[in-house]
Motif scaffolding. Structure first.
Motif, PDB file in Angstrom:
ATOM      1  N   ALA A  22       0.794  -1.359  -0.052  1.00  0.00           N
ATOM      2  CA  ALA A  22       0.031   0.074   0.114  1.00  0.00           C
ATOM      3  C   ALA A  22       0.634   1.588   0.023  1.00  0.00           C
ATOM      4  O   ALA A  22       0.486   2.054  -0.512  1.00  0.00           O
ATOM      5  N   ALA A  23       2.087   1.140   0.876  1.00  0.00           N
ATOM      6  CA  ALA A  23       2.933   2.207   1.064  1.00  0.00           C
ATOM      7  C   ALA A  23       3.246   2.534  -0.539  1.00  0.00           C
ATOM      8  O   ALA A  23       3.634   3.946  -1.355  1.00  0.00           O
ATOM      9  N   GLU A  26       1.134   4.150  -2.815  1.00  0.00           N
ATOM     10  CA  GLU A  26       1.113   5.133  -2.636  1.00  0.00           C
ATOM     11  C   GLU A  26       1.917   6.159  -3.146  1.00  0.00           C
ATOM     12  O   GLU A  26       1.667   7.873  -3.741  1.00  0.00           O
ATOM     13  N   ARG A  27       3.312   5.403  -2.654  1.00  0.00           N
ATOM     14  CA  ARG A  27       3.811   6.251  -3.385  1.00  0.00           C
ATOM     15  C   ARG A  27       3.959   7.052  -5.156  1.00  0.00           C
ATOM     16  O   ARG A  27       4.402   8.223  -5.465  1.00  0.00           O
ATOM     17  N   ARG A  29       0.814   6.945  -6.493  1.00  0.00           N
ATOM     18  CA  ARG A  29       0.547   8.222  -6.642  1.00  0.00           C
ATOM     19  C   ARG A  29       0.447   9.361  -6.506  1.00  0.00           C
ATOM     20  O   ARG A  29       0.562  10.597  -7.350  1.00  0.00           O
ATOM     21  N   GLN A  30       1.685   9.349  -5.681  1.00  0.00           N
ATOM     22  CA  GLN A  30       2.030  10.999  -5.584  1.00  0.00           C
ATOM     23  C   GLN A  30       3.484  11.503  -6.502  1.00  0.00           C
ATOM     24  O   GLN A  30       2.908  12.482  -6.488  1.00  0.00           O
TER      25      GLN A  30
END
Length: 193
Positions: A22-23, A26-27, A29-30
Motif C-alpha cells: 500500500a505504501a 501511495e508513492r 500516486r504521489q
C-alpha cells in the motif's frame, strides 16, 4: 499510467506486505499524475487453480487482460513455507501464457512483457538473505524467474525479513523497507508511461 496492485497475504490487517505494498502504491500516486490503479486481493478472492477446463475461459482471459493493460505491477508477497503463496502462483498460472506474455523462438524463450515495471514487496518471518537458512529461500528466486521469463528482468525487490522474530526486529524490518519505498517511482518509467 496503469498500475496493477496484487496482495497475497492471508494475514489481513497484521500483514507486513499489505502495509508495504500500500505504501508503494501511495508513492506512485504521489509521483505520477493521473495514475489509475486496479487492485486484486488474491487471498480474499483467490483465483481457481488452473485446470484444462478452466484454461482460456472468459474469467482467465480477464485476469490476463488486466495484467496486459498494466504498465506497473506491485506485488505484496509473504514467504510461506519457503515459497510464494499458492494464491499468487495461481495468478501467475493465469498470466504466463504462450503467445501473450512469452513466446518460444529459435533463440529460446522471449518475454513479451519487458516494457512493464514490477515492484515486489516481500516479507520473511526469519532471516533468509544470509546464513544457514539462505538455501531455503525460494520466494524471491521463484518470483525473479517467473517475472524474468515474461521479460521483466529487473524487478525492484523490497524485503522485510525477520518479521516473526519479535517486536523490535519486526519494527526495524518494516522501517528499513519503508525507507526503500521512498525510492519507488523515481526510476525511469516504462515505455508508454
Amino acid at each position: 499510467m496503469q498500475l496493477l496492485h496484487l496482495d497475497s497475504s492471508i494475514q489481513g490487517e497484521t500483514s507486513v506486505t499489505r502495509l508495504l505494498s500500500a505504501a508503494v502504491v501511495e508513492r506512485y500516486r504521489q509521483r505520477v499524475d493521473g495514475i489509475a490503479v486496479d487492485y486484486r486481493d488474491l487471498a480474499a478472492a483467490p483465483l481457481p487453480h488452473i485446470t484444462l477446463p478452466r484454461f482460456g475461459t472468459d474469467a482467465a482471459e480477464a485476469v490476463l487482460a488486466e495484467f496486459l493493460a498494466a504498465d506497473v505491477l506491485v506485488l505484496g508477497v509473504p514467504m510461506y513455507n519457503f515459497g510464494i503463496p499458492s494464491q499468487l502462483k495461481s495468478w501467475f498460472d493465469h498470466i504466463l501464457v504462450a503467445g501473450k506474455t512469452f513466446r518460444y523462438g529459435a533463440g529460446g524463450v522471449e518475454g513479451l512483457a519487458a516494457a512493464k515495471k514490477a515492484v515486489v514487496v516481500l516479507s520473511r518471518g526469519g532471516v533468509y538473505s544470509e546464513g544457514p537458512a539462505a538455501p531455503m529461500e525460494h520466494a524471491e528466486t521463484h518470483l525473479r524467474a517467473m517475472l524474468g521469463f515474461i521479460g521483466i528482468d529487473r524487478p525492484q525487490i523490497i524485503v522485510a525479513e525477520g518479521v516473526a522474530m519479535g517486536d523490535e526486529p519486526r519494527r526495524a524490518a518494516i522501517d528499513a523497507a519503508l525507507a526503500a519505498v521512498a525510492h519507488v517511482a523515481e526510476a525511469k518509467q516504462p515505455v508508454g508511461a
